[in-house]
Design an enzyme around this catalytic site. Structure first.
Site, mmCIF file in Angstrom:
data_model
loop_
_atom_site.group_PDB
_atom_site.id
_atom_site.type_symbol
_atom_site.label_atom_id
_atom_site.label_comp_id
_atom_site.label_asym_id
_atom_site.label_seq_id
_atom_site.Cartn_x
_atom_site.Cartn_y
_atom_site.Cartn_z
ATOM 1 N N CYS A 54 -5.012 13.835 39.692
ATOM 2 C CA CYS A 54 -5.118 13.873 41.158
ATOM 3 C C CYS A 54 -3.774 14.137 41.820
ATOM 4 C CB CYS A 54 -5.733 12.578 41.682
ATOM 5 S SG CYS A 54 -4.796 11.094 41.263
ATOM 6 N N GLU B 164 -9.411 5.969 46.360
ATOM 7 C CA GLU B 164 -8.303 6.841 45.957
ATOM 8 C C GLU B 164 -8.936 8.173 45.598
ATOM 9 O OE1 GLU B 164 -6.309 9.178 43.797
ATOM 10 O OE2 GLU B 164 -6.413 7.642 42.237
#
Length: 488
Positions: free
Chosen positions: A294, A260
């Site tokens: 993020c 990720e």
């Protein structure tokens, strides 16, 4: 499960955790690294934090050996019992949530409201995962034959967790890994080891030795773990550049890996929005946790008909924010010196490029200690400017004008990243039409940055590989086995 290494049968005799000393957790016990320690810096004061272990290859070998030893017996524990132990673990974390939040403020500069939010979210995610069902299924069941699919644990999983959300993102990995019967070795970021080590220490009251371990160290520790032949899977959250290195290392032994990685999330604001309501949401999703998320908004494309009104609201929101680590502060410092210097370089580029600063400043704060930066809004910069093309991962956000729908979709997709994106409009037909064209693993309509354990989370393009969360996320921690049975 009952054996001599099971620490979890009775926790009444365990001493209360203290929050001044920090240790690795290996094979069910705290473990020292004599003579090998390091410290991080408190980003609010620039003073040294406590000593933390500096792990070596021998610590990795011990942890992997303990995990492999525990893997067979832990995988034999029923799904329901593993879920029950996770629930009790979540309850115990909740019992020390206040102390853990203080540690997050110490090591990352999170204001209390955001530190508490992270701990609470991590707890809820463990509980939500514990409610999920085993993903196995019956494919065919006739008189001639029965076909079933099973999902079996991989064995030893390494979780590499970034510094921005060390507990929340660890819970996203720990809960599904343990629930599916794996043993887990937790590698916190060198920048945020303290809270993680304490949570791992607490976990020993609920899981047998070797099931959940934690090692603190520098970047070498990550390489030793990802390259270790006894590790079966690596779950990594972090930068795209490091993710590529993790993938390369895992490929040498054909380890599973879930990545990720970074994002450069675009938000598209349509002409029919309420500028005041949407402008406040932009400020929230761009500057919470000092922009160090993020899936934070990184590029905001605003229809030209409402651009000035939205910009004015965002500017007003930003100017109202309180910086600090007090109870009523919204935005703390940037979490570490390296990230602070990186954002300072971006602000210098904004200044030298002559971009328009609508709010904030390209200059550092000279009147306070710590890695504090003023939240900054850039007014309609060129598409090829660094503040647009690069993931800022800090308190800087560009707003850009658009007029043509297909053109703004092209601009939003013009990036190697594909983690998240959002569309803001009252027209649900338009929202669906635009959302279907966005090249991102997570698309939100009239919201942003929402996640939940029941829903798969993944990235497109260079924002990731594999899936966390949801049933697909559970499966990623497993080997699939198809079984065909016929009567003899």
């Amino acid at each position: 499960m009952a054996d001599n290494n099971d620490n979890s049968s009775n926790n009444s005799n365990n001493p209360t955790l203290e929050f001044q000393t920090f240790h690795n957790v290996i094979n069910g016990a705290i473990a020292d690294t004599p003579g090998r320690y390091r410290r991080t810096v408190n980003p609010s004061t620039e003073k040294d934090n406590h000593d933390v272990p500096f792990s070596g290859p021998e610590d990795v070998d011990r942890a992997v050996e303990a995990a492999k030893k525990a893997a067979g017996t832990w995988s034999a524990v029923s799904w329901n019992e593993r879920a029950d132990r996770l629930q009790k673990f979540a309850d115990a974390i909740e019992g020390i949530a206040g102390e853990l939040a203080k540690l997050l403020t110490m090591e990352l500069g999170k204001p209390p409201m955001w530190a508490g939010y992270e701990i609470a979210t991590g707890i809820q995610w463990i509980r939500d995962f514990s409610q999920m069902s085993h993903p196995g299924e019956d494919i065919q069941d006739t008189q001639e034959r029965k076909v079933t699919t099973r999902y079996l644990p991989l064995g030893v999983v390494v979780g590499i967790v970034p510094w921005n959300y060390p507990i929340q993102l660890a819970c996203m990995k720990i809960a599904p890994a343990l629930l599916t019967g794996n043993c887990f070795i937790w590698k916190p970021s060198p920048g945020s080891p303290y809270t993680s080590l304490k949570v791992a220490e607490l976990a020993q009251r609920f899981f047998p030795a070797g099931v959940l371990q934690a090692l603190s160290g520098d970047d070498d520790l990550g390489r030793w773990l990802t390259g270790h032949p006894g590790v079966d899977m690596v779950s990594f959250t972090g930068s795209t550049a490091v993710g590529k290195l993790v993938s390369q290392t895992c490929s040498k032994t054909l380890k599973r890996c879930t990545l990720e990685l970074g994002g450069n999330d675009a938000a598209i604001i349509c002409a029919d929005v309420d500028p005041v309501a949407v402008g406040s949401k932009i400020g929230l999703f761009a500057f919470c946790n000092s922009g160090q998320i993020c899936i934070a908004m990184k590029r905001v494309y605003v229809h030209e008909s409402v651009y000035e009104a939205v910009l004015a609201t965002v500017v007003g929101f930003v100017q109202s924010l309180k910086l600090g680590i007090e109870e009523d502060a919204f935005m703390g410092p940037v979490a570490n010196e390296a990230q602070y210097n990186r954002i300072r370089a971006l602000l210098t580029d904004i200044k030298t490029s002559g971009l328009t600063v609508a709010a904030g400043s390209t200059e550092p704060l000279s009147d306070r200690k710590g890695f504090f930066l003023v939240p900054t809004v850039i007014d309609n910069p060129p598409d090829d400017s660094r503040v647009v093309t690069e993931e800022q991962f800090g308190p800087v956000i560009p707003l850009l004008k658009w007029s043509d729908e297909q053109d703004v979709i092209r601009r939003a997709n013009d990036t190697d990243a594909g983690l998240g994106a959002s569309v803001w409009t009252r027209d649900m037909v338009q929202a669906d039409r635009m959302a279907r064209q966005l090249q991102a693993g997570n698309v939100w309509v009239n919201c942003h940055a929402e996640m939940q354990p029941s829903t798969p989370f993944s990235g497109h393009k260079q924002s990731g590989m594999g899936v966390e969360m949801g049933v697909d996320g559970l499966k990623s921690y497993c080997n699939v086995q198809s079984v065909y049975v016929k009567e003899a």
